[in-house]
Design an enzyme around this catalytic site. Structure first.
Site, PDB file in Angstrom:
ATOM      1  N   SER A  29      -2.934 -20.034  -7.074  1.00 36.26           N
ATOM      2  CA  SER A  29      -2.105 -20.738  -8.064  1.00 36.26           C
ATOM      3  C   SER A  29      -1.084 -21.639  -7.382  1.00 36.26           C
ATOM      4  O   SER A  29      -0.336 -21.179  -6.530  1.00 36.26           O
ATOM      5  CB  SER A  29      -1.285 -19.738  -8.891  1.00 36.26           C
ATOM      6  OG  SER A  29      -2.044 -19.128  -9.854  1.00 36.26           O
ATOM      7  N   HIS A  60      -4.898 -23.760 -12.168  1.00 35.63           N
ATOM      8  CA  HIS A  60      -6.200 -23.648 -11.510  1.00 35.63           C
ATOM      9  C   HIS A  60      -7.077 -24.785 -12.028  1.00 35.63           C
ATOM     10  O   HIS A  60      -7.217 -24.955 -13.231  1.00 35.63           O
ATOM     11  CB  HIS A  60      -6.856 -22.306 -11.811  1.00 35.63           C
ATOM     12  CG  HIS A  60      -6.225 -21.166 -11.078  1.00 35.63           C
ATOM     13  ND1 HIS A  60      -6.723 -20.670  -9.908  1.00 35.63           N
ATOM     14  CD2 HIS A  60      -5.118 -20.458 -11.348  1.00 35.63           C
ATOM     15  CE1 HIS A  60      -5.947 -19.683  -9.487  1.00 35.63           C
ATOM     16  NE2 HIS A  60      -4.970 -19.528 -10.351  1.00 35.63           N
ATOM     17  N   HIS A  82     -10.486 -14.518 -12.323  1.00 35.25           N
ATOM     18  CA  HIS A  82      -9.732 -13.269 -12.192  1.00 35.25           C
ATOM     19  C   HIS A  82     -10.364 -12.171 -13.038  1.00 35.25           C
ATOM     20  O   HIS A  82     -10.890 -12.422 -14.120  1.00 35.25           O
ATOM     21  CB  HIS A  82      -8.291 -13.480 -12.663  1.00 35.25           C
ATOM     22  CG  HIS A  82      -7.513 -14.470 -11.867  1.00 35.25           C
ATOM     23  ND1 HIS A  82      -7.574 -15.816 -12.124  1.00 35.25           N
ATOM     24  CD2 HIS A  82      -6.671 -14.313 -10.807  1.00 35.25           C
ATOM     25  CE1 HIS A  82      -6.783 -16.448 -11.250  1.00 35.25           C
ATOM     26  NE2 HIS A  82      -6.231 -15.561 -10.454  1.00 35.25           N
ATOM     27  N   TYR A  84      -8.608 -10.094 -14.624  1.00 35.64           N
ATOM     28  CA  TYR A  84      -7.813  -9.960 -15.856  1.00 35.64           C
ATOM     29  C   TYR A  84      -8.235 -10.954 -16.947  1.00 35.64           C
ATOM     30  O   TYR A  84      -7.868 -10.799 -18.100  1.00 35.64           O
ATOM     31  CB  TYR A  84      -6.301 -10.063 -15.579  1.00 35.64           C
ATOM     32  CG  TYR A  84      -5.798 -11.424 -15.152  1.00 35.64           C
ATOM     33  CD1 TYR A  84      -5.675 -12.473 -16.059  1.00 35.64           C
ATOM     34  CD2 TYR A  84      -5.416 -11.669 -13.835  1.00 35.64           C
ATOM     35  CE1 TYR A  84      -5.195 -13.715 -15.683  1.00 35.64           C
ATOM     36  CE2 TYR A  84      -4.945 -12.903 -13.439  1.00 35.64           C
ATOM     37  CZ  TYR A  84      -4.840 -13.912 -14.367  1.00 35.64           C
ATOM     38  OH  TYR A  84      -4.376 -15.142 -13.973  1.00 35.64           O
ATOM     39  N   GLU A  85      -8.998 -11.966 -16.572  1.00 35.96           N
ATOM     40  CA  GLU A  85      -9.540 -12.883 -17.590  1.00 35.96           C
ATOM     41  C   GLU A  85     -10.780 -12.285 -18.262  1.00 35.96           C
ATOM     42  O   GLU A  85     -11.480 -12.980 -18.993  1.00 35.96           O
ATOM     43  CB  GLU A  85      -9.937 -14.219 -16.935  1.00 35.96           C
ATOM     44  CG  GLU A  85      -8.776 -14.987 -16.351  1.00 35.96           C
ATOM     45  CD  GLU A  85      -9.261 -16.178 -15.524  1.00 35.96           C
ATOM     46  OE1 GLU A  85      -9.409 -17.267 -16.099  1.00 35.96           O
ATOM     47  OE2 GLU A  85      -9.500 -16.000 -14.304  1.00 35.96           O
ATOM     48  N   ALA A 112      -1.072 -16.688  -4.838  1.00 29.93           N
ATOM     49  CA  ALA A 112       0.349 -16.569  -5.136  1.00 29.93           C
ATOM     50  C   ALA A 112       0.614 -15.092  -5.391  1.00 29.93           C
ATOM     51  O   ALA A 112      -0.206 -14.418  -6.005  1.00 29.93           O
ATOM     52  CB  ALA A 112       0.687 -17.387  -6.375  1.00 29.93           C
ATOM     53  N   MET A 203      -2.811 -10.631  -8.375  1.00 37.73           N
ATOM     54  CA  MET A 203      -3.871 -10.254  -9.325  1.00 37.73           C
ATOM     55  C   MET A 203      -5.255 -10.724  -8.895  1.00 37.73           C
ATOM     56  O   MET A 203      -6.127 -10.955  -9.737  1.00 37.73           O
ATOM     57  CB  MET A 203      -3.534 -10.831 -10.708  1.00 37.73           C
ATOM     58  CG  MET A 203      -2.165 -10.423 -11.221  1.00 37.73           C
ATOM     59  SD  MET A 203      -1.776 -11.237 -12.772  1.00 37.73           S
ATOM     60  CE  MET A 203       0.011 -10.963 -12.865  1.00 37.73           C
ATOM     61  N   SER A 204      -5.453 -10.876  -7.604  1.00 35.88           N
ATOM     62  CA  SER A 204      -6.745 -11.433  -7.156  1.00 35.88           C
ATOM     63  C   SER A 204      -7.082 -10.909  -5.760  1.00 35.88           C
ATOM     64  O   SER A 204      -6.581  -9.885  -5.331  1.00 35.88           O
ATOM     65  CB  SER A 204      -6.659 -12.967  -7.139  1.00 35.88           C
ATOM     66  OG  SER A 204      -5.727 -13.395  -6.159  1.00 35.88           O
ATOM     67  N   ASN A 227       7.669 -15.615  -5.916  1.00 33.89           N
ATOM     68  CA  ASN A 227       8.780 -15.045  -6.689  1.00 33.89           C
ATOM     69  C   ASN A 227       9.045 -13.633  -6.181  1.00 33.89           C
ATOM     70  O   ASN A 227       8.169 -13.029  -5.568  1.00 33.89           O
ATOM     71  CB  ASN A 227       8.402 -14.991  -8.181  1.00 33.89           C
ATOM     72  CG  ASN A 227       7.101 -14.219  -8.394  1.00 33.89           C
ATOM     73  OD1 ASN A 227       6.006 -14.756  -8.187  1.00 33.89           O
ATOM     74  ND2 ASN A 227       7.219 -12.965  -8.743  1.00 33.89           N
ATOM     75  N   HIS A 239       5.353 -17.609 -15.038  1.00 35.06           N
ATOM     76  CA  HIS A 239       4.296 -18.323 -14.326  1.00 35.06           C
ATOM     77  C   HIS A 239       4.767 -19.700 -13.859  1.00 35.06           C
ATOM     78  O   HIS A 239       4.321 -20.194 -12.833  1.00 35.06           O
ATOM     79  CB  HIS A 239       3.051 -18.451 -15.220  1.00 35.06           C
ATOM     80  CG  HIS A 239       1.834 -18.946 -14.488  1.00 35.06           C
ATOM     81  ND1 HIS A 239       1.204 -18.190 -13.503  1.00 35.06           N
ATOM     82  CD2 HIS A 239       1.140 -20.109 -14.569  1.00 35.06           C
ATOM     83  CE1 HIS A 239       0.176 -18.889 -13.030  1.00 35.06           C
ATOM     84  NE2 HIS A 239       0.116 -20.045 -13.656  1.00 35.06           N
TER      85      HIS A 239
HETATM   86  N1  HPA Z   1       2.946 -10.235  -9.578  1.00 38.63           N
HETATM   87  C1  HPA Z   1       1.599 -10.391  -9.654  1.00 38.63           C
HETATM   88  N2  HPA Z   1       1.001 -11.533  -9.410  1.00 38.63           N
HETATM   89  C2  HPA Z   1       1.752 -12.587  -9.065  1.00 38.63           C
HETATM   90  C3  HPA Z   1       3.144 -12.507  -8.975  1.00 38.63           C
HETATM   91  C4  HPA Z   1       3.774 -11.248  -9.253  1.00 38.63           C
HETATM   92  O1  HPA Z   1       5.009 -11.089  -9.194  1.00 38.63           O
HETATM   93  N3  HPA Z   1       3.590 -13.737  -8.620  1.00 38.63           N
HETATM   94  C5  HPA Z   1       2.498 -14.528  -8.493  1.00 38.63           C
HETATM   95  N4  HPA Z   1       1.382 -13.832  -8.762  1.00 38.63           N
END
Ligand code: HPA
Length: 266
Positions: A29, A60, A82, A84-85, A112, A203-204, A227, A239
């Protein structure tokens, strides 16, 4: 996804490439602009690859870009699938299987992620030395930390540290925890991930790393810590922040990856 379906996807891509790629890079991302660094680019939208699904995540893009860095043929994936999708794991790992069919030897996989270490900074780049599966898909037991070969190439890690030093880009090294998403984690989950040895939450990447190891690729993972993970600071996560930090560090990220590619090609 059968082997012949992967073969069909690979065939459609191979037909359009002037040469087989040696290295593939999956861009996370906010990092997808890296493909601008390839010379003589050839772009293949995912919509033109058999068995590839549509992309749904903002940030993406959804295409493969082939090109060269010096004389090294590189294939870049802008956009990934992903879990989660609600994609099955065989779709999540389809790009990696396709890379293997194309003769790719090295996978650089980026993402990310949220930073679970309060002493590090937002925007830091982290070389992934190991991972945790914090999804509990396969087992309710505590996730075990997986590091080293065949999932995390020691040779590529050494080369990445060298490239970072030469380009004067500070990098962290640590453990990536794969979380289910699509929501960010809770502070309690991040505490537990830290206690298990994790430094970043995302998440990947872990399913792709597993498939790549099965395919015998050499693997290097890099996280952009966009972050602080939940509970590390008082501010809420979103996001947009992930994408904004990606924008801020994309030049350093590109210099690091280019440095690594130049070392691979030499
Ligand atoms: N958690 C999960 N996935 C992420 C995060 C997060 O804080 N930041 C970017 N992708």
């Amino acid at each position: 996804m059968s082997r012949s379906q992967v073969e069909e996807a690979a065939h459609a891509v191979r037909e359009r490439l002037p040469e087989n790629p040696r290295v593939a890079i999956v861009l996370g991302s906010g990092l997808s602009d890296f493909s601008d660094n390839l010379s003589q680019p050839v772009t293949i939208p995912y919509s033109e690859i058999p068995h590839y699904p549509e992309l749904t995540v903002p940030g993406h893009v959804g295409k493969l870009v082939f090109g060269w860095v010096d004389s090294l043929p590189v294939l870049v994936a802008r956009g990934r699938f992903h879990y989660y999708e609600e994609h099955p794991l065989e779709i999540v790992t389809l790009p990696v299987r396709l890379f293997a069919h194309l003769g790719v030897e090295i996978l650089i996989i980026t993402n990310a992620a949220g930073c679970a270490n309060p002493r590090w900074n937002e925007g830091d780049l982290m070389l992934i030395t190991g991972h945790l599966d914090y999804t509990f898909i396969d087992s309710p037991a505590d996730p075990t930390l997986v590091s080293g070969e065949p999932f995390h190439s020691q040779e590529l890690l050494a080369l990445a540290r060298e490239a970072a030093g030469e380009a004067d880009i500070p990098v962290r090294q640590g453990i990536y925890a794969w979380c289910l998403g699509p929501t960010f984690e809770t502070p309690a989950e991040i505490k537990e991930i830290s206690a298990l040895g994790g430094h970043a939450a995302g998440m990947s990447t872990v399913p792709e790393i597993r498939a790549a190891a099965e395919e015998g690729l050499q693997i290097l993972g890099i996280s952009c810590l966009t972050n602080y993970a939940a509970g590390i600071r008082d501010t809420p996560l979103n996001h947009e922040e992930v994408l904004a930090t990606g924008q801020r560090v994309k030049a350093a990220f590109a210099r690091l990856v280019l440095g690594i590619l130049k070392k691979i090609s030499s």
